[in-house]
Design a protein around this motif. Structure first.
Motif, PDB file in Angstrom:
ATOM      1  N   GLY A 134      35.120 -15.640  -7.581  1.00  0.00           N
ATOM      2  CA  GLY A 134      35.049 -17.246  -6.554  1.00  0.00           C
ATOM      3  C   GLY A 134      35.328 -16.471  -5.017  1.00  0.00           C
ATOM      4  N   LEU A 135      35.431 -15.190  -5.100  1.00  0.00           N
ATOM      5  CA  LEU A 135      35.788 -14.536  -3.979  1.00  0.00           C
ATOM      6  C   LEU A 135      34.405 -14.494  -2.505  1.00  0.00           C
ATOM      7  N   PRO A 136      35.270 -14.928  -1.454  1.00  0.00           N
ATOM      8  CA  PRO A 136      34.191 -14.937  -0.476  1.00  0.00           C
ATOM      9  C   PRO A 136      33.507 -12.959  -0.832  1.00  0.00           C
ATOM     10  N   PHE A 137      32.040 -13.428  -0.385  1.00  0.00           N
ATOM     11  CA  PHE A 137      31.304 -12.105  -0.387  1.00  0.00           C
ATOM     12  C   PHE A 137      31.447 -11.300   0.903  1.00  0.00           C
ATOM     13  N   ASP A 138      32.240 -11.072   2.066  1.00  0.00           N
ATOM     14  CA  ASP A 138      32.147 -10.511   2.842  1.00  0.00           C
ATOM     15  C   ASP A 138      33.724  -9.796   2.729  1.00  0.00           C
ATOM     16  N   LEU A 139      34.900 -10.561   1.323  1.00  0.00           N
ATOM     17  CA  LEU A 139      35.940 -10.299   1.624  1.00  0.00           C
ATOM     18  C   LEU A 139      36.072  -8.582   0.954  1.00  0.00           C
ATOM     19  N   SER A 140      36.520  -7.523   1.989  1.00  0.00           N
ATOM     20  CA  SER A 140      37.018  -6.295   1.144  1.00  0.00           C
ATOM     21  C   SER A 140      37.658  -5.994   0.135  1.00  0.00           C
ATOM     22  N   GLU A 141      38.396  -4.522  -0.614  1.00  0.00           N
ATOM     23  CA  GLU A 141      39.286  -4.328  -1.547  1.00  0.00           C
ATOM     24  C   GLU A 141      40.353  -4.223  -0.698  1.00  0.00           C
ATOM     25  N   GLY A 142      40.579  -3.940   0.985  1.00  0.00           N
ATOM     26  CA  GLY A 142      41.285  -4.251   1.388  1.00  0.00           C
ATOM     27  C   GLY A 142      41.955  -5.964   1.338  1.00  0.00           C
ATOM     28  N   ASP A 143      41.167  -6.469   1.759  1.00  0.00           N
ATOM     29  CA  ASP A 143      41.524  -7.988   1.838  1.00  0.00           C
ATOM     30  C   ASP A 143      42.240  -9.041   0.701  1.00  0.00           C
ATOM     31  N   ILE A 144      41.062  -8.251  -0.546  1.00  0.00           N
ATOM     32  CA  ILE A 144      42.248  -8.358  -1.557  1.00  0.00           C
ATOM     33  C   ILE A 144      43.487  -8.197  -1.850  1.00  0.00           C
ATOM     34  N   LEU A 145      43.422  -6.656  -2.245  1.00  0.00           N
ATOM     35  CA  LEU A 145      44.944  -5.978  -1.638  1.00  0.00           C
ATOM     36  C   LEU A 145      45.603  -6.981  -0.777  1.00  0.00           C
ATOM     37  N   THR A 146      45.803  -7.430   0.016  1.00  0.00           N
ATOM     38  CA  THR A 146      46.582  -8.179   0.862  1.00  0.00           C
ATOM     39  C   THR A 146      47.454  -9.060   0.737  1.00  0.00           C
ATOM     40  N   ILE A 147      46.357 -10.162  -0.310  1.00  0.00           N
ATOM     41  CA  ILE A 147      46.761 -10.973  -0.771  1.00  0.00           C
ATOM     42  C   ILE A 147      47.502 -10.887  -1.794  1.00  0.00           C
ATOM     43  N   PHE A 148      47.096  -9.939  -2.749  1.00  0.00           N
ATOM     44  CA  PHE A 148      47.757  -9.941  -4.168  1.00  0.00           C
ATOM     45  C   PHE A 148      48.954  -9.152  -4.656  1.00  0.00           C
ATOM     46  N   SER A 149      48.631  -7.967  -3.147  1.00  0.00           N
ATOM     47  CA  SER A 149      50.336  -7.019  -3.112  1.00  0.00           C
ATOM     48  C   SER A 149      51.478  -8.097  -3.201  1.00  0.00           C
ATOM     49  N   GLN A 150      51.252  -9.538  -2.560  1.00  0.00           N
ATOM     50  CA  GLN A 150      52.698 -10.189  -2.474  1.00  0.00           C
ATOM     51  C   GLN A 150      52.925 -10.492  -3.454  1.00  0.00           C
ATOM     52  N   TYR A 151      52.807 -10.416  -4.557  1.00  0.00           N
ATOM     53  CA  TYR A 151      53.203 -10.167  -6.049  1.00  0.00           C
ATOM     54  C   TYR A 151      53.281  -9.438  -6.457  1.00  0.00           C
ATOM     55  N   GLY A 152      53.619  -8.131  -5.984  1.00  0.00           N
ATOM     56  CA  GLY A 152      53.576  -6.389  -7.116  1.00  0.00           C
ATOM     57  C   GLY A 152      52.783  -5.500  -6.565  1.00  0.00           C
ATOM     58  N   GLU A 153      53.036  -4.594  -7.012  1.00  0.00           N
ATOM     59  CA  GLU A 153      52.240  -3.564  -6.572  1.00  0.00           C
ATOM     60  C   GLU A 153      51.082  -3.151  -7.724  1.00  0.00           C
ATOM     61  N   PRO A 154      49.696  -3.598  -6.565  1.00  0.00           N
ATOM     62  CA  PRO A 154      48.341  -2.937  -7.487  1.00  0.00           C
ATOM     63  C   PRO A 154      48.275  -1.331  -7.457  1.00  0.00           C
ATOM     64  N   SER A 155      47.775  -0.681  -8.347  1.00  0.00           N
ATOM     65  CA  SER A 155      47.493   0.393  -9.175  1.00  0.00           C
ATOM     66  C   SER A 155      45.848   0.163  -9.222  1.00  0.00           C
ATOM     67  N   TYR A 156      45.317  -1.043  -8.855  1.00  0.00           N
ATOM     68  CA  TYR A 156      44.192  -0.142  -9.045  1.00  0.00           C
ATOM     69  C   TYR A 156      42.897  -1.828  -8.801  1.00  0.00           C
ATOM     70  N   ILE A 157      42.585  -1.969  -8.345  1.00  0.00           N
ATOM     71  CA  ILE A 157      41.022  -2.462  -8.052  1.00  0.00           C
ATOM     72  C   ILE A 157      39.830  -2.501  -8.380  1.00  0.00           C
ATOM     73  N   ASN A 158      38.612  -2.895  -8.723  1.00  0.00           N
ATOM     74  CA  ASN A 158      37.223  -3.286  -8.664  1.00  0.00           C
ATOM     75  C   ASN A 158      36.699  -4.059  -8.212  1.00  0.00           C
ATOM     76  N   LEU A 159      36.599  -4.051  -6.763  1.00  0.00           N
ATOM     77  CA  LEU A 159      35.238  -5.867  -6.424  1.00  0.00           C
ATOM     78  C   LEU A 159      33.775  -4.933  -6.962  1.00  0.00           C
ATOM     79  N   VAL A 160      33.546  -5.873  -8.271  1.00  0.00           N
ATOM     80  CA  VAL A 160      32.403  -5.672  -7.915  1.00  0.00           C
ATOM     81  C   VAL A 160      31.133  -5.542  -7.090  1.00  0.00           C
ATOM     82  N   ARG A 161      30.507  -4.733  -6.969  1.00  0.00           N
ATOM     83  CA  ARG A 161      29.321  -4.661  -5.722  1.00  0.00           C
ATOM     84  C   ARG A 161      27.622  -4.342  -7.123  1.00  0.00           C
ATOM     85  N   ASP A 162      26.581  -5.265  -6.448  1.00  0.00           N
ATOM     86  CA  ASP A 162      25.441  -5.085  -6.602  1.00  0.00           C
ATOM     87  C   ASP A 162      25.665  -3.391  -6.304  1.00  0.00           C
ATOM     88  N   LYS A 163      24.073  -2.548  -7.438  1.00  0.00           N
ATOM     89  CA  LYS A 163      24.338  -1.371  -7.358  1.00  0.00           C
ATOM     90  C   LYS A 163      22.993  -1.290  -6.408  1.00  0.00           C
TER      91      LYS A 163
END
Length: 102
Positions: A39-68
């Protein structure tokens, strides 16, 4: 979408068969540090997601699924934390939350 439907079908079969939670396929992923973010906004970047989720720990991998073809976000991602405890914290605190980009 086919894999989501397949998972729902598998879940329903397990319920109907009375399979205990310890024997379910869910048990294999119970202690994982991966989380699904939907349910993420389509204009959110990997950096935006990391900013939100890094408050709960150290992310080691992210895969923002994109249209090929277009390269645009499909509105969901997979994120892995360094430890499973961080994944639990993120799910407990952000489960059901709505993200809006301003």
């Amino acid at each position: 979408m086919n894999s989501i439907q397949s998972i729902r079908t598998l879940n329903q079969r397990e319920l109907e068969a009375g399979i205990p939670p310890s024997a379910s396929w869910h048990a294999d992923y119970r202690d994982t540090a991966y989380i699904y973010i939907g349910g993420l906004p389509f204009d959110l970047s990997e950096g935006d997601i990391l900013t939100i989720f890094s408050q709960y720990g150290e992310p080691s991998y992210i895969n923002l699924v994109r249209d090929k073809e277009s390269g645009k976000s499909k509105g969901f991602a997979f994120l892995k934390y360094e430890d499973q405890r961080s994944a639990d914290l993120a799910v407990d605190n952000l489960g059901g939350a709505t993200v809006e980009k301003t």
